[in-house]
Design an enzyme around this catalytic site. Structure first.
Site, PDB file in Angstrom:
ATOM      1  N   TYR A   1      -8.655   0.201   6.706  1.00  0.00           N
ATOM      2  CA  TYR A   1      -8.818  -0.359   5.363  1.00  0.00           C
ATOM      3  C   TYR A   1      -9.672  -1.618   5.436  1.00  0.00           C
ATOM      4  O   TYR A   1      -9.521  -2.428   6.348  1.00  0.00           O
ATOM      5  CB  TYR A   1      -7.479  -0.789   4.754  1.00  0.00           C
TER       6      TYR A   1
ATOM      7  N   ILE B   1       0.847  -1.205   0.000  1.00  0.00           N
ATOM      8  CA  ILE B   1       0.000   0.000   0.000  1.00  0.00           C
ATOM      9  C   ILE B   1       0.879   1.249   0.000  1.00  0.00           C
ATOM     10  O   ILE B   1       0.585   2.250  -0.665  1.00  0.00           O
ATOM     11  CB  ILE B   1      -0.968  -0.023   1.207  1.00  0.00           C
TER      12      ILE B   1
ATOM     13  N   ASP C   1      12.018   2.018   5.549  1.00  0.00           N
ATOM     14  CA  ASP C   1      11.543   0.637   5.459  1.00  0.00           C
ATOM     15  C   ASP C   1      12.749  -0.269   5.677  1.00  0.00           C
ATOM     16  O   ASP C   1      13.817  -0.023   5.113  1.00  0.00           O
ATOM     17  CB  ASP C   1      10.925   0.398   4.054  1.00  0.00           C
TER      18      ASP C   1
ATOM     19  N   ASN D   1      -1.594 -15.619   1.749  1.00  0.00           N
ATOM     20  CA  ASN D   1      -2.703 -15.869   2.669  1.00  0.00           C
ATOM     21  C   ASN D   1      -4.007 -15.349   2.097  1.00  0.00           C
ATOM     22  O   ASN D   1      -5.072 -15.864   2.406  1.00  0.00           O
ATOM     23  CB  ASN D   1      -2.489 -15.107   3.996  1.00  0.00           C
TER      24      ASN D   1
ATOM     25  N   GLY E   1     -11.587 -18.343  12.085  1.00  0.00           N
ATOM     26  CA  GLY E   1     -11.437 -16.891  12.294  1.00  0.00           C
ATOM     27  C   GLY E   1     -12.126 -16.035  11.246  1.00  0.00           C
ATOM     28  O   GLY E   1     -12.227 -14.820  11.421  1.00  0.00           O
ATOM     29  N   ASP E   2     -12.599 -16.641  10.133  1.00  0.00           N
ATOM     30  CA  ASP E   2     -13.274 -15.832   9.103  1.00  0.00           C
ATOM     31  C   ASP E   2     -14.655 -15.383   9.579  1.00  0.00           C
ATOM     32  O   ASP E   2     -15.420 -16.197  10.117  1.00  0.00           O
ATOM     33  CB  ASP E   2     -13.448 -16.640   7.810  1.00  0.00           C
TER      34      ASP E   2
ATOM     35  N   LYS F   1      -3.389  -3.622  16.183  1.00  0.00           N
ATOM     36  CA  LYS F   1      -4.036  -2.441  15.584  1.00  0.00           C
ATOM     37  C   LYS F   1      -4.906  -1.733  16.620  1.00  0.00           C
ATOM     38  O   LYS F   1      -4.936  -0.500  16.694  1.00  0.00           O
ATOM     39  CB  LYS F   1      -4.877  -2.838  14.364  1.00  0.00           C
TER      40      LYS F   1
ATOM     41  N   TYR G   1      -2.561 -10.031  15.552  1.00  0.00           N
ATOM     42  CA  TYR G   1      -2.374  -8.946  14.576  1.00  0.00           C
ATOM     43  C   TYR G   1      -3.440  -7.864  14.785  1.00  0.00           C
ATOM     44  O   TYR G   1      -3.129  -6.668  14.896  1.00  0.00           O
ATOM     45  CB  TYR G   1      -2.446  -9.491  13.137  1.00  0.00           C
TER      46      TYR G   1
ATOM     47  N   SER H   1      -7.121  -1.082  10.356  1.00  0.00           N
ATOM     48  CA  SER H   1      -7.738  -2.175   9.599  1.00  0.00           C
ATOM     49  C   SER H   1      -9.168  -2.383  10.060  1.00  0.00           C
ATOM     50  O   SER H   1      -9.484  -2.196  11.251  1.00  0.00           O
ATOM     51  CB  SER H   1      -6.930  -3.455   9.855  1.00  0.00           C
ATOM     52  N   ALA H   2      -9.997  -2.844   9.143  1.00  0.00           N
ATOM     53  CA  ALA H   2     -11.376  -3.228   9.498  1.00  0.00           C
ATOM     54  C   ALA H   2     -11.385  -4.367  10.506  1.00  0.00           C
ATOM     55  O   ALA H   2     -12.410  -4.627  11.129  1.00  0.00           O
ATOM     56  CB  ALA H   2     -12.137  -3.634   8.248  1.00  0.00           C
ATOM     57  N   THR H   3     -10.236  -4.994  10.677  1.00  0.00           N
ATOM     58  CA  THR H   3     -10.138  -6.079  11.656  1.00  0.00           C
ATOM     59  C   THR H   3     -10.458  -5.587  13.076  1.00  0.00           C
ATOM     60  O   THR H   3     -10.833  -6.387  13.929  1.00  0.00           O
ATOM     61  CB  THR H   3      -8.735  -6.732  11.569  1.00  0.00           C
TER      62      THR H   3
END
Ligand code: NAD
Ligand code: WQD
Length: 339
Positions: A177, A12, A31, A198, A295-296, A153, A149, A124-126
């Site tokens: 995102y 990104i 980076d 993944n 987890g989905d 966030k 993870y 993240s939308a997570t």
């Protein structure tokens, strides 16, 4: 205007660097190339005809990060750097807390030391975990994330909220995102996963060129129209323009801490993605239906109104555009960024 991008050689970050350079920004990239390549930086420069300043440095090297910030004094930091594999975070949680949380803390200390107070963070939308309602808007509850993870966030978002509350000079955009996919339309930059991908789109790309043997749809017994999971796939160049919109917003509105969902508002199923990819590539993809992946969540897609109304940003690219650009990137770079 000068922007410093942590993780700017990554997926990104590289697309956002191209968008910033095209808008006339000066761009510095920090980076450690843990999940990216120096070739990506060369491609950013050749695509735009502009130079960047590149530092191959880890966020875990606090004194180096502080020296860079104090030397460069950018107008804004866009913080992409971090580790992002859900599965890896379950096996190696401390690596994730160290890089994502401690790395962010080092960056914030360096920003304090250099007097830089403007930050865009890749969330993240997570953070919404299993959504309590759909579509997901920014007032949707932030529940406990499903994996380490996601929890990094959440911790970083809370750290940034606390910082903004303690010091009103900070202006911070938390960009959540949804599912970033696709590649630059030139086919020069794109996603270059290490090992077996993944995520669905990079996996489908590799399956289509024979680098993966089998394409498995993880479950077709979800409560969705075709039984497969629904996601909000957002083109990475739309995301890049979302970052530009966030920078304008921070500069003009001085909002303190503000969060935005970046997605299209459209939900696509796994089967719809596979069919769009077949249209883009002209290939027929033989897939199998397998068990659900642990987890989905059945469905995740945004209500994009806040970003539209406050940032003036809307994703414009379709799932067909996404698949065409991903396929072009895959065909032109079958082994990713080989030096
Ligand atoms: P990426 O892995 O391509 O980019 C991250 C970059 O950070 C890489 O270039 C990597 O080398 C660098 N990096 C890692 N550890 C570092 C360290 N210690 N010091 C300096 N650099 C380091 O990932 P991406 O897809 O471009 O994601 C960018 C950000 O967006 C990440 O924070 C990720 O968590 C977040 N995000 C990604 C997605 C997605 O699906 N791609 C979705 C939501 C949020
Ligand atoms: C999409 C759909 C899979 C591969 C992940 C992270 C999330 C965020 C974005 C960073 C799901 C299905 C996949 C395959 C399949 N990242 N699938 N076969 O899980 O929505 O989000 O990336 O913040 O945190 O969890 O994306 O691309 O992995 O999966 O059927 O071989 O495709 O089950 O329904 P996901 P994904």
């Amino acid at each position: 205007m000068k922007a410093l991008l942590t993780g700017g050689a990554g997926y990104i970050g590289s697309h956002t660097a191209v968008a910033l350079l095209a808008e006339g920004f000066e761009v510095t990239i920090v980076d450690n190339l843990a999940n990216s390549s120096r070739v990506a930086v060369n491609r950013i420069e050749s695509l735009t005809g502009r130079n960047t300043v590149f530092h191959e440095v880890s966020l875990l090297d606090a004194s180096a990060i502080t020296a860079i910030l104090c030397d460069e004094v950018p107008d804004v930091v866009i913080h992409f750097a971090g580790l992002k594999s859900v599965a890896e975070s379950v096996d190696h949680p401390l690596d994730y807390y160290r890089t994502n949380v401690a790395g962010t803390l080092n960056l914030l200390d360096a920003m304090v030391a250099s007097g830089v107070r403007s930050l865009v963070f890749s969330s993240s939308a997570t953070v919404y975990g299993e959504p309590v309602r759909l579509p997901i808007d920014e007032t949707s509850p932030i529940t406990d994330a499903a994996n380490p993870y996601g929890r990094t966030k959440l911790h970083i978002e809370r750290m940034l909220q606390d910082l903004g509350a303690a010091d009103p000079d900070w202006n911070i955009a938390l960009l959540r995102y949804f599912n970033p996919v696709g590649a630059h339309e030139s086919g020069e930059i794109g996603e270059d996963p290490n090992g077996i991908p993944n995520n669905l789109l990079p996996y489908v790309c590799q399956f289509a060129v024979g680098k993966q043997d089998r394409l498995v749809v993880f479950g077709n017994d979800y409560p969705t129209p075709d039984g497969t999971c629904l996601r909000d796939y957002v083109h990475v160049t739309d995301l890049a323009s979302g970052h530009l919109a966030a920078l304008r917003f921070l500069n003009d509105e001085k909002p303190g801490v503000a969060c935005f969902n970046l997605g299209t508002g459209k939900a696509s199923s796994v089967i719809e993605v596979i069919h769009a990819f077949e249209r883009a590539s002209g290939l027929a993809l033989a897939y199998d239906i397998g068990p659900r992946r642990s987890g989905d969540v059945p469905a995740s897609y945004t209500n994009p109104d806040k970003a539209r109304l406050q940032l003036g940003w809307t994703a414009v690219k379709t799932l067909d555009d996404i698949c065409q650009d991903a396929w072009r990137w895959q065909c032109r770079n079958p082994d990713g960024y080989v030096a």
